[in-house]
Design an enzyme around this catalytic site. Structure first.
Site, PDB file in Angstrom:
ATOM      1  N   LYS A 101      53.580  39.823 -37.865  1.00 51.80           N
ATOM      2  CA  LYS A 101      54.667  39.469 -36.937  1.00 51.80           C
ATOM      3  C   LYS A 101      54.469  40.172 -35.597  1.00 51.80           C
ATOM      4  O   LYS A 101      54.577  39.557 -34.530  1.00 51.80           O
ATOM      5  CB  LYS A 101      56.012  39.889 -37.542  1.00 51.80           C
ATOM      6  N   ASN A 102      54.187  41.486 -35.666  1.00 51.18           N
ATOM      7  CA  ASN A 102      54.157  42.253 -34.427  1.00 51.18           C
ATOM      8  C   ASN A 102      52.894  42.031 -33.612  1.00 51.18           C
ATOM      9  O   ASN A 102      52.736  42.597 -32.537  1.00 51.18           O
ATOM     10  CB  ASN A 102      54.385  43.742 -34.721  1.00 51.18           C
TER      11      ASN A 102
ATOM     12  N   ARG B  80      63.309  41.462 -30.435  1.00 51.67           N
ATOM     13  CA  ARG B  80      62.810  42.537 -29.580  1.00 51.67           C
ATOM     14  C   ARG B  80      61.625  42.047 -28.736  1.00 51.67           C
ATOM     15  O   ARG B  80      61.460  42.423 -27.580  1.00 51.67           O
ATOM     16  CB  ARG B  80      62.365  43.692 -30.490  1.00 51.67           C
TER      17      ARG B  80
ATOM     18  N   ASP C 113      66.138  44.445 -34.423  1.00 57.76           N
ATOM     19  CA  ASP C 113      66.823  45.310 -35.384  1.00 57.76           C
ATOM     20  C   ASP C 113      67.578  46.421 -34.669  1.00 57.76           C
ATOM     21  O   ASP C 113      67.123  46.957 -33.671  1.00 57.76           O
ATOM     22  CB  ASP C 113      65.801  45.936 -36.339  1.00 57.76           C
TER      23      ASP C 113
ATOM     24  N   ASP D 137      57.691  51.539 -39.659  1.00 55.05           N
ATOM     25  CA  ASP D 137      57.992  50.299 -40.394  1.00 55.05           C
ATOM     26  C   ASP D 137      57.706  50.412 -41.897  1.00 55.05           C
ATOM     27  O   ASP D 137      58.204  49.623 -42.689  1.00 55.05           O
ATOM     28  CB  ASP D 137      57.212  49.113 -39.810  1.00 55.05           C
TER      29      ASP D 137
HETATM   30  N1  EPU Z   1      61.108  53.826 -26.173  1.00 54.43           N
HETATM   31  C1  EPU Z   1      61.715  54.336 -25.057  1.00 54.43           C
HETATM   32  N2  EPU Z   1      61.535  53.702 -23.858  1.00 54.43           N
HETATM   33  C2  EPU Z   1      60.752  52.581 -23.758  1.00 54.43           C
HETATM   34  C3  EPU Z   1      60.145  52.058 -24.912  1.00 54.43           C
HETATM   35  C4  EPU Z   1      60.344  52.703 -26.120  1.00 54.43           C
HETATM   36  O1  EPU Z   1      62.412  55.347 -25.113  1.00 54.43           O
HETATM   37  O2  EPU Z   1      60.623  52.044 -22.638  1.00 54.43           O
HETATM   38  C5  EPU Z   1      61.332  54.482 -27.484  1.00 54.43           C
HETATM   39  C6  EPU Z   1      62.188  53.581 -28.396  1.00 54.43           C
HETATM   40  O3  EPU Z   1      63.531  53.740 -28.161  1.00 54.43           O
HETATM   41  C7  EPU Z   1      61.773  54.036 -29.758  1.00 54.43           C
HETATM   42  C8  EPU Z   1      60.300  54.378 -29.585  1.00 54.43           C
HETATM   43  O4  EPU Z   1      60.114  54.589 -28.191  1.00 54.43           O
HETATM   44  O5  EPU Z   1      62.447  55.197 -30.112  1.00 54.43           O
HETATM   45  C9  EPU Z   1      59.368  53.314 -30.123  1.00 54.43           C
HETATM   46  O6  EPU Z   1      59.444  52.141 -29.345  1.00 54.43           O
HETATM   47  P1  EPU Z   1      58.205  51.173 -29.123  1.00 54.43           P
HETATM   48  O7  EPU Z   1      58.296  50.651 -27.744  1.00 54.43           O
HETATM   49  O8  EPU Z   1      56.938  51.843 -29.557  1.00 54.43           O
HETATM   50  O9  EPU Z   1      58.524  50.035 -30.171  1.00 54.43           O
HETATM   51  P2  EPU Z   1      58.846  48.485 -29.908  1.00 54.43           P
HETATM   52  O10 EPU Z   1      57.754  47.877 -29.111  1.00 54.43           O
HETATM   53  O11 EPU Z   1      60.240  48.313 -29.478  1.00 54.43           O
HETATM   54  C10 EPU Z   1      57.489  47.758 -32.019  1.00 54.43           C
HETATM   55  C11 EPU Z   1      57.745  46.913 -33.228  1.00 54.43           C
HETATM   56  C12 EPU Z   1      58.665  47.636 -34.201  1.00 54.43           C
HETATM   57  C13 EPU Z   1      58.026  48.965 -34.565  1.00 54.43           C
HETATM   58  C14 EPU Z   1      57.730  49.783 -33.294  1.00 54.43           C
HETATM   59  C15 EPU Z   1      57.018  51.084 -33.566  1.00 54.43           C
HETATM   60  C16 EPU Z   1      57.623  44.679 -32.348  1.00 54.43           C
HETATM   61  C17 EPU Z   1      58.322  43.414 -32.028  1.00 54.43           C
HETATM   62  N3  EPU Z   1      58.381  45.668 -32.812  1.00 54.43           N
HETATM   63  O12 EPU Z   1      58.751  47.949 -31.407  1.00 54.43           O
HETATM   64  O13 EPU Z   1      58.700  46.809 -35.358  1.00 54.43           O
HETATM   65  O14 EPU Z   1      58.916  49.677 -35.399  1.00 54.43           O
HETATM   66  O15 EPU Z   1      56.898  49.003 -32.415  1.00 54.43           O
HETATM   67  O16 EPU Z   1      55.836  50.878 -34.243  1.00 54.43           O
HETATM   68  O17 EPU Z   1      56.420  44.802 -32.204  1.00 54.43           O
HETATM   69  C18 EPU Z   1      59.610  45.761 -37.252  1.00 54.43           C
HETATM   70  O18 EPU Z   1      58.622  45.023 -37.244  1.00 54.43           O
HETATM   71  O19 EPU Z   1      60.433  45.780 -38.214  1.00 54.43           O
HETATM   72  C19 EPU Z   1      59.845  46.646 -36.107  1.00 54.43           C
HETATM   73  C20 EPU Z   1      60.986  47.229 -35.856  1.00 54.43           C
END
Ligand code: EPU
Length: 434
Positions: free
Chosen positions: A30-31, A107, A131, A321
């Site tokens: 998915k990601n 997201r 989520d 995850d």
């Molecule tokens: N963060 C910030 N500022 C930002 C970006 C992120 O403070 O500008 C913080 C977030 O609040 C969080 C942490 O950094 O505490 C991680 O965020 P990140 O940007 O790495 O994650 P994401 O891109 O929002 C993706 C996956 C998530 C997965 C995370 C970490 C997708 C669509 N989502 O989220 O997947 O948990 O990376 O590996 O790719 C899932 O698949 O169930 C899921 C939640």
């Protein structure tokens, strides 16, 4: 496209199962697929994404991209492949305004910002949904793009961004954010000059995105490392491509967790051990034994799992995850395990549901203390999010009695036929449409 499989009232019914046996084939991540879909905004032509998972988030992303001007249809995977083919046509006729009600649901909608700004100099989109793990800011995305020349107006609801030609920049993240890395890379592909991104995230899904962008004609160095150097190219240098989505490591881990909790031996075909190194090593510490072959991982459960302490970290650490699966496994392990969440302090909502199954878990700040019990017991629970939902399904299969899991639409967002796949391994599981 419409979300057909998801019915708000569907439940998954799991009965104690095991030992499990046989083989399950895991589709694309998915990601990864959601970001690859966003990347097709960068160049005109017809793309084919193979090994794409059949999940609801793909449908929502397809609707979002259709609304901005792409045309998308799916075809079943030919014999010998898994998942589906996504055929995406970009005719260049794009309106960079994303409907709020769709962007708000996932997201990955934030991944439209980089390519739309990079190619069209404009974006108008809702703040991303997904989520609910507490605050999920996007400040690093915006700061990075601002360093490249973009200007944003952020309100409580959405983001309006503008730029003329984005310029390469030297950007260093405070934290290796997955989404921010992807957005900066996609924006930098068509920027003027060189962008150096330090402390970049390096998850296998980011490597997959960079590999597809390179195939399209982008110039990216340092792929797989924490420093990415992207040299902007002209739009005419990019072309549409066919690309196979990387295997989903979290779905792979889910089937390993199922056999670990129910007993037996299962081959998880297409699972990529290199992408799961730290997780497999911790699973080994829990007593699971593995045989790795060229195209999969065979997992054999121990008599009883051993407890371990685990902390979630960005890749190559143990991914957040995986955490609900780990907590579910520890809940029947021998001993006490402490799980520390370093990414999303709010990602413990499912603990209340595991407790209904008899798990002994105490939360202390961003730590979960899990005291293994001999047996869980069946109960009625709800899936609070994708990964937690899958963990409850797996826990239900290890619990004497019947477990009914509601709100399965969360699971449908990220899992391609989890019920059919687990049933094929001998699990007593069904989905009931109410
Ligand atoms: N963060 C910030 N500022 C930002 C970006 C992120 O403070 O500008 C913080 C977030 O609040 C969080 C942490 O950094 O505490 C991680 O965020 P990140 O940007 O790495 O994650 P994401 O891109 O929002 C993706 C996956 C998530 C997965 C995370 C970490 C997708 C669509 N989502 O989220 O997947 O948990 O990376 O590996 O790719 C899932 O698949 O169930 C899921 C939640």
């Amino acid at each position: 496209m419409t979300v057909e499989s998801s019915h708000e009232t569907d439940v998954i019914v799991a009965a104690q199962s095991g030992p499990l046996s046989g083989e399950v084939v895991v589709p694309g991540a998915k990601n990864s697929v959601l970001k690859l879909m966003a990347a097709t905004l960068l160049a005109d032509g017809q793309y084919v994404l193979t090994n794409a998972p059949v999940i609801d988030d793909v449908v929502i992303m397809a609707d979002l991209l259709t609304a901005v001007g792409l045309s998308i249809h799916t075809e079943p995977a030919p014999a010998g492949e898994t998942g589906q083919h996504l055929i995406i046509r970009n005719s260049g006729n794009i309106t960079p305004v994303a409907p709020f009600e769709l962007a708000d649901r996932i997201r990955a909608s934030v991944n439209l910002v980089g390519p739309l700004l990079g190619r069209f100099g404009e974006i108008d989109i809702a703040l991303p949904g997904g989520d609910d793990f507490g605050g999920r800011p996007i400040d690093m995305h915006l700061r990075g793009l601002e360093a490249m020349g973009a200007v944003f107006d952020v309100t409580a609801d959405g983001i309006v961004g503008r730029c003329s030609q984005l310029q390469g920049a030297d950007i260093e993240f405070d934290f290796p954010s997955v989404g921010a890395t992807e957005n900066i890379v996609m924006a930098a592909v068509l920027a003027h000059g060189v962008t150096t991104l330090r402390n970049a995230a390096r998850e296998p899904e980011i490597v997959d995105l960079c590999s597809m962008l390179k195939k399209m004609g982008a110039r990216i160095e340092g792929i797989g490392s924490s420093t990415l150097v992207i040299t902007g190219v002209l739009p005419s240098s990019l072309q549409a491509v066919t690309h196979e989505v990387v295997t989903d490591r979290v779905q792979s881990a889910t089937y390993i967790a199922a056999v670990a909790m129910c007993g037996g031996t299962v081959r998880v075909a297409r699972a990529v051990s290199e992408h799961m190194g730290m997780m497999l090593s911790r699973f080994t510490d829990m007593g699971i034994s593995f045989h790795i072959d060229t195209d999969g991982i065979t997992a054999t459960a121990p008599e009883r799992l051993h407890s371990i302490d685990v902390a979630t970290l960005p890749y190559p650490g143990v991914a957040t995850d995986y955490k609900p699966l780990i907590v579910a496994m520890l809940s029947v392990a021998d001993g006490v395990g402490i799980v520390t969440e370093n990414l999303y302090p709010g990602r413990f909502r499912y603990v209340e549901e595991l407790r209904k199954l008899g798990a002994d878990i105490t939360i202390d700040g961003h730590h979960a203390v899990v005291r293994g019990v001999e047996h869980l017991h069946g109960a009625t629970v709800v899936a609070p999010d994708i990964r937690a939902g899958a963990a409850l399904v797996v826990a239900g299969l290890a619990a004497p009695g019947i477990t009914e899991i509601g709100d399965v639409f969360h699971i449908d967002r990220g899992y391609d036929d989890i019920v059919g796949r687990l049933a094929s391994l001998g699990a007593s599981i069904s989905r009931i449409r109410q």
